[in-house]
Motif scaffolding. Sequence first.
Motif, PDB file in Angstrom:
ATOM      1  N   LEU A  74       0.830  -1.200   0.000  1.00 57.41           N
ATOM      2  CA  LEU A  74       0.000   0.000   0.000  1.00 57.41           C
ATOM      3  C   LEU A  74       0.870   1.258   0.000  1.00 57.41           C
ATOM      4  O   LEU A  74       0.655   2.180  -0.797  1.00 57.41           O
ATOM      5  N   ALA A  75       1.867   1.263   0.884  1.00 57.87           N
ATOM      6  CA  ALA A  75       2.699   2.456   1.006  1.00 57.87           C
ATOM      7  C   ALA A  75       3.542   2.712  -0.230  1.00 57.87           C
ATOM      8  O   ALA A  75       3.914   3.857  -0.500  1.00 57.87           O
ATOM      9  N   SER A  76       3.875   1.659  -0.993  1.00 57.60           N
ATOM     10  CA  SER A  76       4.700   1.822  -2.183  1.00 57.60           C
ATOM     11  C   SER A  76       3.878   1.991  -3.456  1.00 57.60           C
ATOM     12  O   SER A  76       4.440   2.062  -4.547  1.00 57.60           O
ATOM     13  N   SER A  77       2.558   2.046  -3.346  1.00 49.50           N
ATOM     14  CA  SER A  77       1.731   2.278  -4.528  1.00 49.50           C
ATOM     15  C   SER A  77       1.979   3.693  -5.040  1.00 49.50           C
ATOM     16  O   SER A  77       2.295   4.603  -4.270  1.00 49.50           O
ATOM     17  N   PRO A  78       1.883   3.919  -6.359  1.00 48.88           N
ATOM     18  CA  PRO A  78       2.217   5.239  -6.928  1.00 48.88           C
ATOM     19  C   PRO A  78       1.500   6.414  -6.258  1.00 48.88           C
ATOM     20  O   PRO A  78       2.151   7.429  -5.960  1.00 48.88           O
ATOM     21  N   PRO A  79       0.171   6.357  -5.990  1.00 48.73           N
ATOM     22  CA  PRO A  79      -0.463   7.519  -5.358  1.00 48.73           C
ATOM     23  C   PRO A  79       0.089   7.816  -3.964  1.00 48.73           C
ATOM     24  O   PRO A  79       0.301   8.982  -3.620  1.00 48.73           O
ATOM     25  N   VAL A  80       0.315   6.764  -3.162  1.00 51.77           N
ATOM     26  CA  VAL A  80       0.839   6.989  -1.815  1.00 51.77           C
ATOM     27  C   VAL A  80       2.268   7.494  -1.871  1.00 51.77           C
ATOM     28  O   VAL A  80       2.660   8.394  -1.114  1.00 51.77           O
ATOM     29  N   LYS A  81       3.096   6.957  -2.771  1.00 52.54           N
ATOM     30  CA  LYS A  81       4.468   7.428  -2.895  1.00 52.54           C
ATOM     31  C   LYS A  81       4.510   8.880  -3.344  1.00 52.54           C
ATOM     32  O   LYS A  81       5.349   9.668  -2.865  1.00 52.54           O
ATOM     33  N   ARG A  82       3.630   9.258  -4.254  1.00 53.56           N
ATOM     34  CA  ARG A  82       3.596  10.664  -4.686  1.00 53.56           C
ATOM     35  C   ARG A  82       3.225  11.564  -3.509  1.00 53.56           C
ATOM     36  O   ARG A  82       3.772  12.666  -3.362  1.00 53.56           O
ATOM     37  N   LEU A  83       2.288  11.090  -2.698  1.00 54.92           N
ATOM     38  CA  LEU A  83       1.901  11.869  -1.521  1.00 54.92           C
ATOM     39  C   LEU A  83       3.083  12.018  -0.558  1.00 54.92           C
ATOM     40  O   LEU A  83       3.320  13.108  -0.015  1.00 54.92           O
ATOM     41  N   LEU A  84       3.841  10.930  -0.347  1.00 57.14           N
ATOM     42  CA  LEU A  84       5.001  10.990   0.540  1.00 57.14           C
ATOM     43  C   LEU A  84       6.049  11.967   0.009  1.00 57.14           C
ATOM     44  O   LEU A  84       6.634  12.749   0.770  1.00 57.14           O
ATOM     45  N   ASP A  85       6.307  11.919  -1.296  1.00 56.67           N
ATOM     46  CA  ASP A  85       7.291  12.843  -1.883  1.00 56.67           C
ATOM     47  C   ASP A  85       6.830  14.292  -1.752  1.00 56.67           C
ATOM     48  O   ASP A  85       7.642  15.194  -1.503  1.00 56.67           O
ATOM     49  N   ARG A  86       5.529  14.510  -1.908  1.00 54.09           N
ATOM     50  CA  ARG A  86       4.996  15.874  -1.779  1.00 54.09           C
ATOM     51  C   ARG A  86       5.159  16.388  -0.348  1.00 54.09           C
ATOM     52  O   ARG A  86       5.547  17.536  -0.121  1.00 54.09           O
TER      53      ARG A  86
END
Length: 436
Positions: A74-86
């Motif tokens: 879940l944490a490595s899914s593209p939407p979550v990763k983009r949120l983390l980078d933001r």
Amino acid sequence: MLKLLSRPAVRLVERYLPDPYIFVLILTLVAAIAAMLVERQSPLAIMRYWGDGFWGLLSFSMQMLLVLVTGFMLASSPPVKRLLDRIARLAKSPAGAIVLVSLVSLAASWINWGFGLVIGALFAKALARQVRVDYRLLIASAYSGFVVWHGGLAGSIPLTIATEGHFTADQIGVIPTSETIFAFFNLAIVLAMFVAVPLVNRFMLPDERDSVYIDPAQLDDAPRDLGPATRPAERLEKSSWLSWLVGIPGLLFLLDHFVFRDGGLNLNVVNFLFLSLAIVLHRTPRSLLDSLHEAIKGGTGIVIQFPFYAGIMAIIMQSGLAQTLSEGFVAISTAQTLPFWSFISAGIVNLFVPSGGGQWAVQAPVMLPAAASLGADIPRVAMAVAWGDAWTNLLQPFWALPMLAIAGLKAKDIMGFCLIQLVVTGVIIALGLTFL
């Protein structure tokens, strides 16, 4: 002062802390010798306890592994990763990165321990790509947020005693989470952690000459581009509709579970939620499988070490050693001080039994009758055991294994910083359990 204290603590741990696998072997020998000396058990009896109990936590081990794997996916899914980078871009300095990763890890761990470990590690890597900061302290800060997990929404002890038909129901009945997780004293401790843990981590930030940095290029974990699909099987692997046809019904099932059937939250439900969200957010089975491949690497420690901890737990429980330890603390307790001594004893037992549910099975038969006879607050005593279990995870490297695997570090790299947090958080939890 914290910077000065952390320096020798880091050097001490780097020099003397063994690999977690060596640590569990040593704990096995310590438990066996203690059972022989204290409980007068024969070597043959101890060997039988150990061997018979070695595979006693297979079901629980699978649940723990799935929490890690599904949380990672879940944490490595593209939407979550983009949120983390933001969110990582909010950090403009090393100190800001340390505080931010501490807060994110605390929040995620309070929701669920597996999610906290994974989110903490991945967010720390996102920060390391944005800010030049001591990588050891960054990962240690992410792991230190784990200390709140047993006082949070996925705490196994408060959820166990809130479940109908739990194994101590005939003694204490069913205790709702309003008296444990959402009780004033517990929320106050959690709030204090959200203030103290980030500040302590920030003040341990080493000078630039003592810091250890990592090349951001080493942290690039972008998915591989395998090119366009040329075979029917590849088209299925890259099809979004197949994932959505399975993932969306999974989420609808959970909606029905929580809203229409008033279902509770347990490990199986958490795993189902993480898996369903991961399937939907990854969009394609290929993306999910690539993430699974990476997640499994972080679970190797759980696979090989949990049976050893099951064997240790069998020695501790069946020899009577845990009961003797708990009874020793109960003997010097009053109704006011029993939560404190329950916390301390749970912290010691956790070094040998790093499992909240397993630890409760060991200590509940001693602590609950004592609480009843002394007139102590039973929910508070139960939460004291829960906090003791979470507290010494800052010293016990077992639960750091998934985060270390994701970060590419060893236990000795971060445990010196965690040792300082062990002292600070121990004081806060003890005061909260005793006086609030």
